[in-house]
Design a protein around this motif. Structure first.
Motif, PDB file in Angstrom:
ATOM      1  N   ALA A  10      40.547  48.204  39.020  1.00  0.00           N
ATOM      2  CA  ALA A  10      41.348  47.020  39.315  1.00  0.00           C
ATOM      3  C   ALA A  10      41.818  47.106  40.740  1.00  0.00           C
ATOM      4  N   ALA A  12      44.251  45.256  43.782  1.00  0.00           N
ATOM      5  CA  ALA A  12      45.286  44.289  44.105  1.00  0.00           C
ATOM      6  C   ALA A  12      45.435  44.198  45.598  1.00  0.00           C
ATOM      7  N   GLU A 203      41.760  37.655  46.168  1.00  0.00           N
ATOM      8  CA  GLU A 203      42.299  38.938  45.739  1.00  0.00           C
ATOM      9  C   GLU A 203      41.193  39.740  45.072  1.00  0.00           C
ATOM     10  N   GLU A 205      40.057  41.863  42.357  1.00  0.00           N
ATOM     11  CA  GLU A 205      40.584  42.161  41.028  1.00  0.00           C
ATOM     12  C   GLU A 205      39.961  43.405  40.419  1.00  0.00           C
ATOM     13  N   ARG A 262      39.371  37.077  42.807  1.00  0.00           N
ATOM     14  CA  ARG A 262      39.991  35.918  42.164  1.00  0.00           C
ATOM     15  C   ARG A 262      40.764  35.105  43.213  1.00  0.00           C
TER      16      ARG A 262
END
Length: 268
Positions: A10, A12, A203, A205, A262
């Motif tokens: 993931a 960020a 972003e 993700e 995203r």
């Protein structure tokens, strides 16, 4: 129930703003998430029967289906978040239409919409803010050579709805190299793609090693096109020996990054 799993991280947007796009990721850029350490479970094949059917369909060319073991279409599309009923825009699907031959019948079977686009700056084929997913496969190395990366990413961002996904598969260069040197061979650094997308407002993700290939050292006589499926064996007076051809075929397809970006839900 059998579960497919692979490594995905993931990502960020962290701390500092993304710096201007450069040929190599600048040293003060937001750090990238580590590749190793987080396992992301995938749904079993039976959980999306329509996608399973689209991948397994004998209407797909036999040569396409022969590549599934190296391109992992079901797992890759699931990682990107494909679901029934989505509006999916594919950028430069190409004459062979490898992804199109899955995405188009899947969209038809699930009440979705598949939109192929070859010239994004001339129109994305959908109303602004209406696309659920934009798919880009093996194209950034071409765009980096003639200034198309920034305007194309801007077009993708405008076409996607808030929360929409930019899905990327791309031949991956070693980190620390200059994209102007690697792109002519078909490869670009993963960090370069990530920072370009961040600069456009996306972003990061998740990233996956699903399509990684450690056997690909990226040092080939005719760049990535030396490998399958293109298998270039002769150019500019240089011809591969049978042993060289055999060695390249043993590598398989390229080492590839697989990324999911995203558009922020709060984006205007």
């Amino acid at each position: 129930m059998r579960t497919l799993a692979f490594i995905a991280l993931a990502g960020a947007v962290l701390g500092s703003p993304v710096p201007a796009l450069a040929q190599a990721a600048p040293s003060d850029a937001a750090p990238l998430p580590r590749r190793e350490g987080l396992s992301m479970e995938m749904p079993t094949l039976s959980e999306d029967a329509a996608l399973q059917a689209a991948v397994a369909s004998t209407s797909r060319p036999e040569a396409d289906r022969a590549r599934d073991g190296e391109r992992h279409p079901f797992e890759t599309l699931t990682f990107w978040g494909l679901q029934p009923g989505l509006t999916v825009v594919e950028i430069e699907p190409g004459r062979a239409g490898w992804w199109r031959n899955i995405l188009e019948p899947y969209a038809a079977a699930t009440g979705g919409r598949y939109v192929p686009v070859n010239r994004p700056t001339e129109g994305m084929g959908v109303a602004d803010g209406s696309a659920d997913m934009v798919v880009v496969a093996r194209a950034f190395h071409n765009w980096s050579r003639d200034g198309r990366v920034e305007p194309y990413l801007a077009a993708f961002f405008q076409a996607l709805k808030p929360g929409g996904v930019l899905a990327v598969e791309q031949h991956r260069a070693a980190e620390g190299l200059n994209v102007t040197e690697t792109a002519p061979n078909g490869y670009v650094p993963e960090s370069w793609v990530i920072h370009a997308a961040r600069r456009a407002g996306f972003e990061l993700e998740a990233r996956s090693e699903l399509n990684a290939n450690p056997k690909d050292d990226r040092d080939h006589p005719f760049g990535v096109w030396s490998l399958k499926p293109t298998r270039t064996s002769e150019r500019d007076g240089r011809a591969l020996t049978p042993d060289e051809r055999t060695a390249l075929d043993a590598i398989g397809e390229s080492d590839r990054m697989t990324l999911r970006f995203r558009k922020p839900y709060a984006a205007d």
